[in-house]
Design a protein around this motif. Structure first.
Motif, PDB file in Angstrom:
ATOM      1  N   GLN A 133       5.268  -5.800   0.382  1.00 48.43           N
ATOM      2  CA  GLN A 133       5.268  -4.714  -0.592  1.00 48.43           C
ATOM      3  C   GLN A 133       4.487  -5.154  -1.823  1.00 48.43           C
ATOM      4  O   GLN A 133       4.567  -6.310  -2.249  1.00 48.43           O
ATOM      5  CB  GLN A 133       6.701  -4.359  -0.976  1.00 48.43           C
ATOM      6  N   ARG A 134       3.727  -4.194  -2.382  1.00 48.00           N
ATOM      7  CA  ARG A 134       2.912  -4.467  -3.575  1.00 48.00           C
ATOM      8  C   ARG A 134       2.738  -3.176  -4.352  1.00 48.00           C
ATOM      9  O   ARG A 134       2.370  -2.149  -3.772  1.00 48.00           O
ATOM     10  CB  ARG A 134       1.559  -5.007  -3.116  1.00 48.00           C
ATOM     11  N   ALA A 193       3.970   0.060  -2.854  1.00 46.32           N
ATOM     12  CA  ALA A 193       3.440   0.439  -1.544  1.00 46.32           C
ATOM     13  C   ALA A 193       3.737  -0.676  -0.545  1.00 46.32           C
ATOM     14  O   ALA A 193       3.909  -1.838  -0.914  1.00 46.32           O
ATOM     15  CB  ALA A 193       1.943   0.691  -1.626  1.00 46.32           C
ATOM     16  N   LEU A 205       2.541  -2.537   3.156  1.00 45.26           N
ATOM     17  CA  LEU A 205       1.436  -2.752   4.080  1.00 45.26           C
ATOM     18  C   LEU A 205       1.871  -2.332   5.482  1.00 45.26           C
ATOM     19  O   LEU A 205       2.801  -2.908   6.049  1.00 45.26           O
ATOM     20  CB  LEU A 205       1.037  -4.235   4.080  1.00 45.26           C
ATOM     21  N   THR A 247       1.349 -11.230  -0.527  1.00 42.81           N
ATOM     22  CA  THR A 247      -0.090 -11.399  -0.272  1.00 42.81           C
ATOM     23  C   THR A 247      -0.627 -12.595  -1.049  1.00 42.81           C
ATOM     24  O   THR A 247      -0.219 -12.848  -2.186  1.00 42.81           O
ATOM     25  CB  THR A 247      -0.887 -10.141  -0.666  1.00 42.81           C
ATOM     26  N   TRP A 251      -2.039   0.407   2.484  1.00 36.06           N
ATOM     27  CA  TRP A 251      -0.907   0.233   1.585  1.00 36.06           C
ATOM     28  C   TRP A 251      -0.328   1.634   1.385  1.00 36.06           C
ATOM     29  O   TRP A 251      -0.952   2.470   0.741  1.00 36.06           O
ATOM     30  CB  TRP A 251      -1.348  -0.372   0.256  1.00 36.06           C
TER      31      TRP A 251
END
Length: 160
Positions: free
Chosen positions: A28-29, A32, A34, A109, A125
């Motif tokens: 998660q980033r 969002a 992946l 990431t 994403w």
């Protein structure tokens, strides 16, 4: 390429003929997650796949994420262990019917850029609020919902 067919609590599902450990990565980033659109069934899922001899299961999650998405990660935690015996996966290319056995790791990431592979037709994403609109197997939805919550690692209930 064969197809992947998931069966859940289906009395007409083929009997499992293998159990193979697999790993997936929840990454998660910025609100969002992946995700890939799988080339074998058109469903969205976290990157992941079967464990290979000579590697740790956490390395499986790292390797599969890189192979399927082009994104490099390191493992930062565990979402849970998913081993539902009522969920079997039929791989039509070799007629393997696998009982679910997946450890889902949290990943962060560290490099790379999203790109597709033989196993993914799209890599994106996906904003968390859009995930419910995606075609997705119920096992993936369960795992992502668990990962998005403030939960201890998931352990399957003792279902016999």
């Amino acid at each position: 390429m064969g197809r992947r067919i998931d069966y859940h609590n289906d009395p007409h599902a083929p009997a499992a003929n293998s159990v193979r450990p697999s790993a997936a990565a929840f990454v998660q980033r910025d609100g969002a997650v992946l995700l890939i659109c799988r080339s074998d069934n058109g469903n969205w899922s976290m990157p992941g796949g079967a464990h290979d001899p000579g590697e740790s299961l956490s390395h499986t999650a790292v390797r599969e994420t890189q192979e399927e998405t082009g994104v490099d990660i390191h493992v930062s935690g565990i979402v849970g262990i998913f081993t539902d015996p009522t969920h079997v996966i039929h791989y039509t290319s070799n007629d393997e019917v696998r009982q679910e056995f997946t450890v889902v790791y949290r990943g962060e990431t560290i490099g790379g850029q999203p790109r597709t592979s033989d196993e993914s037709t799209r890599v994106e994403w996906i904003p968390v609020d859009q995930i419910p609109t995606l075609p997705m197997d119920t096992s993936q939805r369960k795992r992502i919902d668990w990962a998005l919550g403030d939960n201890a690692p998931y352990i399957d209930p003792d279902a016999r």
